[in-house]
Design a protein around this motif. Structure first.
Motif, short mmCIF file in Angstrom:
data_model
loop_
_atom_site.label_atom_id
_atom_site.label_comp_id
_atom_site.label_asym_id
_atom_site.label_seq_id
_atom_site.Cartn_x
_atom_site.Cartn_y
_atom_site.Cartn_z
N THR A 131 -1.70 -2.27 -8.46
CA THR A 131 -0.74 -1.74 -7.50
C THR A 131 -1.45 -0.99 -6.37
O THR A 131 -0.85 -0.79 -5.32
CB THR A 131 0.25 -0.79 -8.17
N TRP B 98 5.72 6.74 9.98
CA TRP B 98 6.92 5.91 10.04
C TRP B 98 7.26 5.58 11.49
O TRP B 98 7.57 4.44 11.83
CB TRP B 98 8.09 6.65 9.37
N THR B 104 9.75 0.84 9.11
CA THR B 104 10.98 0.18 8.65
C THR B 104 10.88 -1.31 8.93
O THR B 104 11.14 -2.14 8.04
CB THR B 104 12.20 0.75 9.40
N ILE B 107 8.07 -2.93 6.72
CA ILE B 107 8.47 -3.13 5.33
C ILE B 107 9.49 -4.25 5.24
O ILE B 107 9.45 -5.08 4.31
CB ILE B 107 8.98 -1.81 4.72
N THR B 110 7.58 -7.41 5.40
CA THR B 110 6.88 -7.62 4.14
C THR B 110 7.83 -8.18 3.08
O THR B 110 7.51 -9.15 2.38
CB THR B 110 6.27 -6.30 3.65
N LEU B 111 9.04 -7.57 2.97
CA LEU B 111 9.97 -8.01 1.94
C LEU B 111 10.51 -9.41 2.24
O LEU B 111 10.61 -10.24 1.32
CB LEU B 111 11.12 -7.01 1.81
N VAL B 244 2.60 -9.66 -1.54
CA VAL B 244 2.63 -8.34 -0.90
C VAL B 244 1.19 -7.85 -0.69
O VAL B 244 0.87 -7.23 0.31
CB VAL B 244 3.45 -7.35 -1.74
N VAL B 287 2.51 4.85 0.66
CA VAL B 287 3.79 4.15 0.74
C VAL B 287 3.64 2.75 0.14
O VAL B 287 4.47 2.30 -0.65
CB VAL B 287 4.29 4.06 2.20
N TYR B 288 2.52 2.09 0.49
CA TYR B 288 2.26 0.75 -0.03
C TYR B 288 2.21 0.76 -1.56
O TYR B 288 2.86 -0.04 -2.23
CB TYR B 288 0.94 0.23 0.54
N MET B 291 5.53 1.43 -3.15
CA MET B 291 6.39 0.24 -3.06
C MET B 291 6.02 -0.76 -4.16
O MET B 291 6.87 -1.30 -4.86
CB MET B 291 6.20 -0.39 -1.68
N VAL B 294 7.06 0.59 -7.64
CA VAL B 294 8.50 0.48 -7.88
C VAL B 294 8.86 -0.97 -8.18
O VAL B 294 9.57 -1.26 -9.14
CB VAL B 294 9.29 1.02 -6.67
N THR B 295 8.30 -1.90 -7.37
CA THR B 295 8.58 -3.32 -7.61
C THR B 295 8.15 -3.71 -9.02
O THR B 295 8.91 -4.36 -9.75
CB THR B 295 7.79 -4.19 -6.60
#
Lengths: 310, 317
Positions: A131, B98, B104, B107, B110-111, B244, B287-288, B291, B294-295
Motif C-alpha cells: 500500500t 489539495w 479532487t 483522485i 485515478t478512480l 492505482v 493521501v495515496y 486511499m 482503505v481500498t
C-alpha cells in the motif's frame, strides 16, 4: 490482425467441415477468445512491431554521428558508453536486489512456518509495503534515512557513528527501496511454496537421524528450488524495470542510470522515439536473457509436485 | 548431484504427500507448539539462526515503520530541520496540496481509470481464460505465451512503443490513453490468474447443466458465473491495486488533467526549478497510502486473495 481473428470464427459451409474443425478443437466457443486476441494484437503486438520498425529508422542526427545506415540506433546503443553502461548499472541493481530478497526470505520463511504469537500482525506488516507504493517509500527514505533523518541521528547519538551514512541519492537508496518493495513479495511467495512441501518428509528424515543441515540441503532445498527460481524471476523482473525510485532516491545521471531512465530520457526529453524504442527493446531483451538462463537452470531441477503450488 | 539422488530414491512419497496436503486433513498433532521437535533438538528460540532471522525482520520493520511514521509526521510538520521532531504541527499542508494539485480531480481520474481497467480487463480476460482452461486448440501454447509476455517484460519496454503509437494516433494525454495502456498488463494478468481457477472447477457441473437443456448463455450466467465470482473478485482487486500503483505506463501517456495520483506526486517531487515543499509531497504521499489502505481493507472484507489458490481444497469435498 484479420488473419488471427478468422481463426476463432466458426467456419460456414457443410456440417462435416464444422465437425472436422471441432475435432481439432475449433468451435464456436473459441469466439470468446476474440476480444482478448484483438486486444493483444492491437495494444501489444502491433505497437511492439511498430517500435521494432522504428529502431530501424534512426534519426538523421544518429546516422550522422554513428553511421551504419538503418542499424545506427543499435550501433549507438552498443557504441555509446553512456548508454551501454546502463545495462551493467541496471544488472548491478536488479540481480543483487532479487538475490537478496530470495536468499533472506528462505530462512525467515522456514523459521516462521511454525505458529507463534503475533504471526498475523507480522504478516500484516509485511503486506504494508504494497500500500505504500514507490513514491511514499521514496519520500520516506529521503526523510528517514537522509543525512538529518532519524536513522542517522539515532546512530550518531548512540555513538555508533561520527559522520552520517549516505543512504539516499545513490546506489544504496535504490537498493533499499527495491528491498522494501520486493522482500515482502518474495517472502509471501516462498512461504506459500514452503507450505506446499509435505512436512512428513522432514519428519521422516529426522526420525532417520538426519541433522538440521542435512534435512535442509537434501529435502527442503531441492523441493523448494523450482519455487525459488520462480520467485527470483518475479522479483528480478520487478527490480529490473525500476524507474521511479531510481530517479527519486537514486542518482539518475550517475550510479543508478538504469535502462528505464535512459529510455525515458530519449522518449520524453529528447523526443528521439527511434532511439527510445531501441533502448526499450534492448532492455526487454536483456531481461529475457536473464529470465531464460534461470528457467534453463530450473529445468535441471526436480520436476515433481511440491504440493500443487509450483 | 547428491541432492538429486536423494530425491529419486523417494519418488513415491512426494506426489502422495502432495495430494494429501491439498485435502482438508485435520492438523497433525505434531504441528502444535513444542511437539514439533524431538527431545534432543534445541528449542527453537535458542538457536542462533533464529536470532539472526528475527534481527533481519527487526531491521526491515525499523525501516518500514521509520519510513511510514516520518512521512506522516513530516506531512503535519511546520518546519523540520535536524531535530527529532518538527518545530510545530499544522494540518494546513493537506489543504494546500489539495488546492495546488486539484487533488479532487486527480483522485477522480485515478478512480475512473482504475475501475474502467478492472471492468474491461475482467470482461476481456475471463472469457479468454475459460477457453484456455477448457479447450485444446491449435497454437494454444503460442497464444498462452503471448498472454504471458506483457506480464514479464518491463513496462517501459512495451510502454515506449505503445506510447509512440498512441501519440501518433492523436490520443496522447487523454484519459482513454491512460486506460488503454493500463489494460496491457491487466488483461493478461486476469487471464493468468483466472485460467488455473477455472481449471479446478469440475467440468461435470457444466456438462450436467448442458445435458439438462441449459443453453450456453444460461450455463455462463447461472452455473459458471456464481462459481467464478470469488476468483473474479480476487483478480479484480489485484488489478485495482496494480493499476492505482502503476507508474511507468501512466507517466508515459498522461498529461495535465489526466494524471493519476502516483504520477502527480512524482511530478511534484521532480518538478524542474526546485521541487515542491517537502511536507506538501508527504501530505500527498500519505493521501495515496490512505486511499490504497482503505481500498484494500474494504476489498479484503469481501474477498480473500488466497482464494485463487486455496479454493482447490474447498471444491474437492
Amino acid at each position: 490482425m484479420t488473419a488471427q481473428a478468422t481463426r476463432g470464427r466458426p467456419s460456414r459451409g457443410s456440417a462435416s467441415l464444422r465437425h472436422r474443425l471441432a475435432d481439432r478443437g475449433i468451435d464456436a466457443q473459441l469466439l470468446m477468445m476474440v476480444p482478448a486476441i484483438v486486444f493483444i494484437l492491437a495494444l501489444f503486438v502491433y505497437p511492439f512491431a511498430y517500435g521494432f520498425g522504428l529502431t530501424l529508422q534512426p534519426t538523421e542526427e544518429t546516422v550522422e554521428r554513428w553511421g551504419g545506415g538503418i542499424f545506427a540506433n543499435y550501433l549507438r546503443f552498443f557504441g555509446d558508453a553512456f548508454t551501454f553502461e546502463s545495462v551493467w548499472l541496471t544488472a548491478r541493481l536488479a540481480i543483487p536486489a532479487a538475490l537478496l530478497n530470495v536468499l533472506v526470505s528462505i530462512p525467515l520463511a522456514i523459521k516462521l512456518q511454525h505458529r507463534f504469537r503475533g504471526k498475523r500482525l507480522l504478516s500484516t506488516l509485511l503486506v504494508l509495503p504494497i500500500t505504500l507504493g514507490t513514491v511514499l517509500t521514496a519520500q520516506g527514505l529521503l526523510i528517514f534515512a537522509g543525512r538529518q533523518g532519524w536513522l542517522n541521528q539515532a546512530l550518531i547519538n548512540l555513538g555508533i557513528l561520527d559522520t552520517p551514512l549516505e543512504l539516499v541519492h545513490n546506489y544504496i537508496g535504490v537498493l533499499l527501496s527495491l528491498i522494501i518493495s520486493g522482500f515482502p513479495f518474495a517472502f509471501l511467495l516462498i512461504s506459500s511454496y514452503l507450505s506446499g512441501i509435505d512436512p512428513s518428509l522432514d519428519r521422516a528424515a529426522r526420525s532417520l537421524g538426519a541433522g538440521w543441515a542435512q534435512r535442509f540441503t537434501k529435502i527442503t532445498l531441492p523441493l523448494l528450488a523450482p519455487g525459488l527460481a520462480t520467485t527470483f524471476i518475479l522479483t528480478f523482473v520487478l527490480a529490473f524495470s525500476v524507474f521511479p525510485s531510481a530517479t527519486l532516491v537514486g542518482d539518475p545521471s550517475g550510479s543508478t542510470r538504469v535502462l528505464a531512465v535512459v529510455a525515458y530520457r530519449f522518449f520524453g526529453e529528447q523526443f528521439d522515439y527511434p532511439m527510445a524504442s531501441t533502448v526499450a527493446i534492448m532492455m526487454g531483451l536483456a531481461e529475457l536473457i536473464v529470465v531464460a538462463i534461470v528457467l534453463f537452470a530450473r529445468s535441471f531441477l526436480y520436476k515433481g509436485s511440491t504440493g500443487g503450488k509450483g | 548431484m547428491t541432492t538429486q539422488d536423494t530425491n529419486r530414491s523417494t519418488p513415491q512419497e512426494v506426489p502422495v504427500g502432495a495430494e494429501d496436503s491439498a485435502l482438508p486433513v485435520p492438523e497433525p498433532p505434531s504441528r502444535q507448539r513444542g511437539d514439533d521437535r524431538i527431545p534432543g533438538d534445541k528449542s527453537l528460540s535458542a538457536q542462533p539462526s533464529t536470532w539472526l532471522a528475527w534481527a533481519g525482520i527487526a531491521a526491515f520493520l525499523v525501516f518500514l515503520l521509520g519510513i511510514l511514521i516520518s512521512v506522516v509526521i513530516d506531512s503535519f510538520g511546520r518546519a523540520w530541520y535536524d531535530d527529532w521532531l518538527p518545530t510545530g504541527f499544522t494540518p494546513s499542508w493537506y489543504g494546500q496540496a489539495w488546492a495546488r494539485f486539484e487533488l479532487t480531480h486527480v483522485i477522480a481520474v485515478t478512480l475512473v481509470v482504475a475501475f474502467s481497467v478492472v471492468v474491461l480487463s475482467v470482461l476481456i480476460g475471463v472469457p479468454a481464460s475459460y477457453v484456455l482452461a477448457r479447450h485444446q486448440f491449435p497454437f494454444k501454447k503460442a497464444v498462452t505465451a503471448l498472454f504471458l509476455l506483457p506480464v514479464i517484460i518491463p513496462p517501459i519496454t512495451f510502454g515506449i512503443p505503445l506510447a509512440t503509437v498512441i501519440y501518433n494516433v492523436g490520443l496522447g494525454r487523454t484519459v482513454l490513453a491512460v486506460i488503454l495502456v493500463n489494460l496491457v498488463p491487466s488483461v493478461p494478468f486476469v487471464i493468468i490468474t483466472m485460467t488455473p481457477f477455472i481449471e479446478q472447477i469440475n467440468p461435470a457441473i457444466e456438462n450436467a447443466a448442458r445435458m439438462s437443456g441449459a443453453r450456453m448463455r444460461h450455463v455462463f450466467l447461472r452455473i459458471l458465473g456464481p462459481m467464478l465470482v470469488p476468483g473474479i473478485l480476487a483478480a479484480a482487486i489485484l488489478v485495482l491495486v496494480r493499476t492505482v500503483g502503476m507508474f511507468e505506463l501512466t507517466y508515459l501517456v498522461s498529461g495535465p488533467g489526466t494524471e493519476t495520483l502516483v504520477v502527480t506526486i512524482f511530478r511534484a517531487m521532480t518538478s524542474a526549478g526546485g521541487s515542491e515543499p517537502r511536507p506538501l509531497v508527504s501530505a500527498m504521499a500519505f493521501v495515496y497510502t490512505a486511499m490504497m489502505l482503505v481500498t484494500l481493507i474494504i476489498a479484503l472484507r469481501f474477498v480473500n486473495p488466497t482464494q485463487l489458490v486455496a479454493r482447490v481444497g474447498d471444491t474437492d469435498d
